[in-house]
Scaffold this active site. Structure first.
Site, PDB file in Angstrom:
ATOM      1  N   ASP A   6      -4.632   0.610  -1.873  1.00 49.88           N
ATOM      2  CA  ASP A   6      -5.164  -0.645  -1.311  1.00 49.88           C
ATOM      3  C   ASP A   6      -5.134  -1.761  -2.358  1.00 49.88           C
ATOM      4  OD1 ASP A   6      -5.666   0.257   1.251  1.00 49.88           O
ATOM      5  OD2 ASP A   6      -7.806   0.656   0.914  1.00 49.88           O
ATOM      6  N   HIS A  46       0.836  -1.199   0.000  1.00 54.52           N
ATOM      7  CA  HIS A  46       0.000   0.000   0.000  1.00 54.52           C
ATOM      8  C   HIS A  46       0.874   1.253   0.000  1.00 54.52           C
ATOM      9  CE1 HIS A  46      -3.522   2.483   1.530  1.00 54.52           C
ATOM     10  NE2 HIS A  46      -2.492   3.211   1.930  1.00 54.52           N
ATOM     11  N   GLU A  47       1.825   1.304   0.935  1.00 55.85           N
ATOM     12  CA  GLU A  47       2.669   2.512   1.030  1.00 55.85           C
ATOM     13  C   GLU A  47       3.508   2.682  -0.232  1.00 55.85           C
ATOM     14  OE1 GLU A  47       1.826   4.514   3.069  1.00 55.85           O
ATOM     15  OE2 GLU A  47       0.829   3.261   4.556  1.00 55.85           O
TER      16      GLU A  47
HETATM   17 ZN    ZN Z   1      -2.393   5.199   2.448  1.00 56.80          ZN
END
Ligand code: ZN
Length: 679
Positions: free
Chosen positions: A583, A518-519
């Site tokens: 996501d 995600h990051e």
């Molecule tokens: Zn985020």
């Protein structure tokens, strides 16, 4: 990961950090570690292809009611709660250690002990605010707004002043002024036309009135003052950008000289302001939203001096509520905690004092926390997983069908330049210039705020420190910073049940692997993709590739805009775009990395679930949550993340790997006909 993440939005949480009491000694024990995948959290009676979130989290939702002092309760809140119990033990030991004066242990121990002394806070009354109240009272004309605001620089009255990396020269720190000055969480709260928002505005006005009454004003005068505050804030809100507008970095970068800023807002004495704030040599700066400063100027002209005194008094008291007697704290909680977010009671004082030490001495407390909670072996496992996810992203970029080789090359350069920060900083912040005294709680607060503000302003005109973190080690969260081009995972989130190197790999990748993915994907979402590998705002995409990217993100906007958050309020697909892209990309990358990691191994089902199923349940269980309706309404307005249910179901319904793992039919609710995929 950000369930809260990517910084910013939840700074708002500080607004309702409040007081309360609880002086009993700590006898709490740390909860036992939960497994990454917990069968008891599931509801096997639900068809996973119909509602995967209910299937994965049904048991958790039933068994984890929201505690009265919380507005939401989820897997990460429980981790935070466990962390706070550990931090409390650390702080109580430190406060009894008789550590040498000036040592890190002395500072955190004495800060905590002083904070716990509630009777001293009550005895002080509003005395701590008196010098500032006096300055406001003594204002002779509207020319005095600038120096008074400079003295109230921590309180975000009117606007924010800080340092920031130059968007177009990421090696340099520059000064920055930004819109602020509102008492409600966002500009939209002043204009939303639904009944709940209208009711909340009336409750806000009533709250402001009560706070003026607590300051000693008569009820009738306080009522008029609250109307004045609302009028000024509404004008400032009108000039403020929406959160969606602020997602485009080009909308929030306007570098100009002080003279240009002065021309935008001639009624405000900028040079005097910078001199009083302690930065007389500022020559140019980023004026994040120039329209705001025009609106501010018009409002300075439109209102008379008494109205401005009223506005400043309100912001002074609002920003300092936490350090005032319990009558102020309780009134503030009633609005910001109860009415705005649905919490039923204040957090106990020890929790609030732990939070204060973390806010003000985070890297001092963080040293002790990391020693207790994050072993070198755990760090090594996390680093290894990060590398595997980065390898997966490299293969992902190389295999994209929609991106040209030219842009792919640039994307890979950016990927290779991402800095990985795991657990805690390599170099701890130096607090030696900050004095903490056991018998001066309020002095500690003021000195800490001043220390931090000076630290920020001292960066102006200097090279960027790329080793710096903006979250403390115990924080249960993670972030990507586009200007730094770094991914940051504090030790607080690399804990069970989110991360457990002793667990079977599938749910561990499904959970923390997806967080890392995600990051990393944030570097390539609608916002992050506009920065290059050095963190400079620069176009590195061909127009054709940009068009392809936007077609794919439009699919994501459309998908999430159909979800209902609460009542009849839909998720804002534009506001949540970056998080939703992250996501979806995050789980895809984690899945690929996991498959690579277990290649050639003969994986067997466990606890009745195949390895693939365990991966996806591990992911969905990271979002098990209960939330009060008030909090849902607030989040749909200001949180860039979709509600937890859709963070699970939205992602898996886009993934053929999920449909295969659970043998879903093509017309099942968890199978989207036009699945979205960006990365
Ligand atoms: Zn985020």
């Amino acid at each position: 990961m950000n369930r809260l993440p990517c910084a910013g939005v939840w700074a708002f949480a500080a607004l309702f950090f409040i007081a309360g009491f609880e002086l009993r000694a700590s006898a709490q024990t740390l909860p036992a570690h939960q497994p990454v995948l917990d069968l008891h959290s599931m509801d096997p009676g639900v068809d996973p292809c119909a509602d995967f979130y209910a299937y994965s989290c049904g048991g958790w939702i039933k068994n984890n009611p929201i505690p009265p002092d919380q507005s939401r309760w989820d897997v990460y809140s429980k981790m935070e709660d466990a962390n706070k119990i550990l931090l409390r033990q650390i702080l109580e030991q430190a406060s009894q250690a008789k550590a040498p004066d000036g040592s890190v242990t002395q500072k955190i121990g004495d800060y905590y002990a002083a904070c716990m002394n509630e009777s001293a806070t009550d005895a002080a009354g509003v005395t701590p605010l008196e010098p500032s109240l006096h300055s406001i009272e003594q204002m002779q004309s509207k020319d005095d707004i600038a120096p008074v605001i400079a003295a109230m620089v921590f309180d975000s009255a009117l606007f924010d002043y800080n340092s920031d990396q130059d968007f177009k020269d990421s090696s340099q720190e520059i000064a920055e002024v930004d819109q602020s000055g509102l008492g409600l969480p966002d500009r939209d709260y002043y204009f939303n036309s639904d009944a709940k928002s209208a009711e909340l505005r009336n409750q806000y006005i009533a709250h402001v009135q009560k706070m003026f009454e607590l300051l000693g004003d008569k009820s009738e005068a306080a009522s008029a003052e609250a109307q004045t505050v609302m009028r000024i804030e509404t004008a400032l809100a009108k000039g403020s950008q929406t959160l969606v507008e602020r997602r485009d970095p080009n909308n929030v970068y306007h570098k100009m000289t002080i003279e240009q800023l002065q021309a935008l807002s001639p009624s405000f004495a900028w040079k005097m302001y910078f001199a009083k704030a302690g930065t007389p040599d500022v020559q140019s700066l980023n004026v994040v939203n120039p329209e705001f400063f025009k609106a501010m100027d018009a409002e300075i002209k439109a209102e008379d001096l008494p109205a401005w005194k009223t506005y400043l008094r309100w912001h002074l008291v609002k920003a300092n509520t936490n350090y005032l007697p319990s009558s102020f704290v309780n009134e503030s909680f009633d609005f910001y905690g109860r009415k705005l977010q649905g919490a039923q009671q204040l957090e106990p004082r020890w929790k609030r004092c732990v939070e204060q030490v973390d806010d003000n001495l985070g890297e001092a407390l963080g040293q002790a926390y990391a020693e207790h909670a994050f072993s070198p072996a755990a760090k090594q496992s996390a680093v290894q997983m990060v590398h595997q996810i980065e390898d997966a992203m490299q293969r992902d970029i190389e295999s994209l069908s929609w991106m040209s080789d030219v842009t792919k090359k640039q994307a890979l350069i950016k990927l290779y330049a991402v800095a990985n920060k795991i657990g805690y900083p390599d170099k701890w912040r130096d607090y030696s210039a900050l004095t903490i005294e056991r018998d001066d709680g309020l002095g500690n607060v003021f000195r800490s705020r001043d220390f931090e503000f000076r630290r920020q302003l001292n960066k102006i005109g200097k090279p960027v420190d790329r080793g710096e973190w903006t979250m403390t080690p115990p924080t249960v969260n993670a972030y990507y910073n586009g200007q730094m081009n770094d991914i940051n995972f504090p030790a607080g989130i690399l804990q069970p049940p989110a991360f457990d190197p002793t667990s079977d790999a599938a749910p561990n990748y499904g959970d923390t692997g997806s967080t890392i993915g995600h990051e990393l994907t944030h570097g390539f979402d609608d916002e992050g993709r506009q920065f290059d590998g050095q963190g400079n705002l620069r176009e590195w995409w061909t127009p054709a590739d940009e068009k392809q990217f936007k077609e794919r993100t439009a699919c994501v906007v459309n998908q999430y805009s159909q979800y209902t958050a609460v009542d009849n309020l839909k998720v804002n697909g534009e506001l949540t775009l970056g998080e939703n892209v992250a996501d979806i990309g995050g789980v895809i990358l984690a899945y690929v990395a996991w498959q690579q990691d277990v290649k050639g191994k003969n994986l067997q089902p466990m606890e009745g679930l195949t390895p693939e199923q365990r991966f996806f349940v591990g992911y969905a269980q990271s979002w098990c949550a209960n939330m009060r309706d008030e909090s849902k309404r607030m989040r749909v307005t200001i949180d860039p993340h979709a509600p937890e249910k859709y963070r699970a179901n939205g992602v898996v319904s886009d993934m053929p790997e999920f449909q295969q793992a659970f043998h879903c039919k093509v017309d099942a609710p968890m199978v989207r006909k036009n699945a979205c995929r960006v990365w």
